[in-house]
Write an enzyme that holds these catalytic residues in place. Sequence first.
Site, PDB file in Angstrom:
ATOM      1  CE1 TYR A 140      -3.263  -2.927   0.864  1.00 57.42           C
ATOM      2  CE2 TYR A 140      -4.568  -0.952   1.255  1.00 57.42           C
ATOM      3  CZ  TYR A 140      -4.493  -2.301   1.031  1.00 57.42           C
ATOM      4  OH  TYR A 140      -5.644  -3.040   0.979  1.00 57.42           O
ATOM      5  CE  LYS A 189       2.748 -17.913  -2.286  1.00 57.78           C
ATOM      6  NZ  LYS A 189       1.921 -19.132  -2.357  1.00 57.78           N
ATOM      7  CG  ASP A 221      -0.991 -20.613  -0.967  1.00 54.58           C
ATOM      8  OD1 ASP A 221      -0.467 -20.538   0.169  1.00 54.58           O
ATOM      9  OD2 ASP A 221      -0.485 -21.263  -1.903  1.00 54.58           O
ATOM     10  CG  ASP A 245      -7.809  -5.199   1.896  1.00 48.14           C
ATOM     11  OD1 ASP A 245      -8.788  -4.767   2.534  1.00 48.14           O
ATOM     12  OD2 ASP A 245      -7.743  -5.173   0.652  1.00 48.14           O
ATOM     13  CG  ASP A 249     -13.232  -7.772   2.454  1.00 47.19           C
ATOM     14  OD1 ASP A 249     -13.016  -7.015   3.422  1.00 47.19           O
ATOM     15  OD2 ASP A 249     -13.681  -7.375   1.368  1.00 47.19           O
TER      16      ASP A 249
HETATM   17  C1  IPM Z   1     -10.294  -1.748   4.155  1.00 42.64           C
HETATM   18  C2  IPM Z   1     -10.557  -1.190   2.788  1.00 42.64           C
HETATM   19  C3  IPM Z   1      -9.448  -0.223   2.406  1.00 42.64           C
HETATM   20  C4  IPM Z   1      -8.139  -0.990   2.445  1.00 42.64           C
HETATM   21  C5  IPM Z   1      -9.650   0.495   1.063  1.00 42.64           C
HETATM   22  C6  IPM Z   1     -10.952   1.243   0.999  1.00 42.64           C
HETATM   23  C7  IPM Z   1      -8.495   1.410   0.747  1.00 42.64           C
HETATM   24  O1  IPM Z   1     -10.694  -2.220   1.871  1.00 42.64           O
HETATM   25  O2  IPM Z   1     -10.233  -0.949   5.116  1.00 42.64           O
HETATM   26  O3  IPM Z   1     -10.172  -2.958   4.288  1.00 42.64           O
HETATM   27  O4  IPM Z   1      -7.790  -1.656   1.460  1.00 42.64           O
HETATM   28  O5  IPM Z   1      -7.461  -0.932   3.468  1.00 42.64           O
HETATM   29 MG    MG Z   2     -10.689  -4.163   2.717  1.00 37.71          MG
END
Ligand code: IPM
Ligand code: MG
Length: 355
Positions: A140, A189, A221, A245, A249
């Site tokens: 990032y 990784k 993975d 990240d 999710d």
């Molecule tokens: C998160 C989001 C952010 C990230 C985006 C919106 C930049 O996906 O907070 O997980 O990737 O950190």
């Molecule tokens: Mg995210």
Amino acid sequence: MKIAVMPGDGIGKEIIKQGIKVIKAISNKYKCDFEIKEALIGGAAIDETGSPLPDETIEVCKNSDAVLLGAVGGPKWDKLPGNLRPEAGLLGIRKTLGVFANLRPAILFPQLKSASNLKEEVLGNGLNIMIVRELIGGAYFGEKKRVDIKEGQKAWDTIVYSTPEIERIVKMAFQVARKRNKKLTLIDKANVLESSRLWREVTNKISEDYKDVELNYMYVDNAAMQLIRDPKQFDTIVTENMFGDILSDEASMLTGSLGMLPSASLGEGKVGMYEPIHGSAPDIAGCDKANPIGTIMSIAMMFRYSFNMEEAARDIENAVSKVLDKGYRTSDIMEQGKVSVGTEKMGELITQEIQ
Ligand code: IPM
Ligand code: MG
């Protein structure tokens, strides 16, 4: 106590509105005053000032005790160059506040067992995983560039980590694991990436000071697969920015919905930042459909970590649980036989439980 509030874009405004109701309810219950200051970030800030992170926003955040954020981004700003996109505002404020540790708890409320995509036998009697994501390093923030070549263009992003950057997050993760079930998994990784190999070396060394915590390593993975196959093997996870990240999710879906997951971003400075892990969901923005629970649970984390008000944090978490007990659901976690409610109503119901 001062709270900077940045609704941002898309559903951000709706969910933050519910969050503010909850802060007011806690303020009444505990007779403490919170000074709430709104600030612009992301697309909303671009429209108003031309910048995704105006100086004024940085000032407001730095002068607060905690920052609450909704979400940023949307199709309207997708064509802008990377450093002027709404997301750059979010990354910028994380970096400016130095919040290197992003705690993302994935907890399955027992009431939502059947909203999870996993079978009941895989979930057992609940799920409670803490993902500790490094937040201000890696791909990032590493060098990124695009250059013209004969055949078109060439672009790169670089994953960069230094020993001190790894040390501080790994130490924090060990401390978090120590307060939980004393089990820490480093996800990387290391079979391919040099940065991952450094993570392993540093983590291995630090583990000598945390002999009471069981440490294991896993390739990312495999971890993505194991999270679905047998999520109960995980307690605390520590990982670099991009893997965190993605895996957070994934973990959120185990708990029923992305809309449920809160997060706390902490650093060495005094200001903590709190935000749901989901995005701005432009497709449902303004429709009173978004789930405000991720935001409300983030506020619980704010009371816990920034204001040292554990009881208030529990009040909020219990209020959410009670509303789920009563059968109220936003559309993302709706099931047959339950009562479907919108964002506003969900916020109101939760607030009412805090008395
Ligand atoms: C998160 C989001 C952010 C990230 C985006 C919106 C930049 O996906 O907070 O997980 O990737 O950190
Ligand atoms: Mg995210």
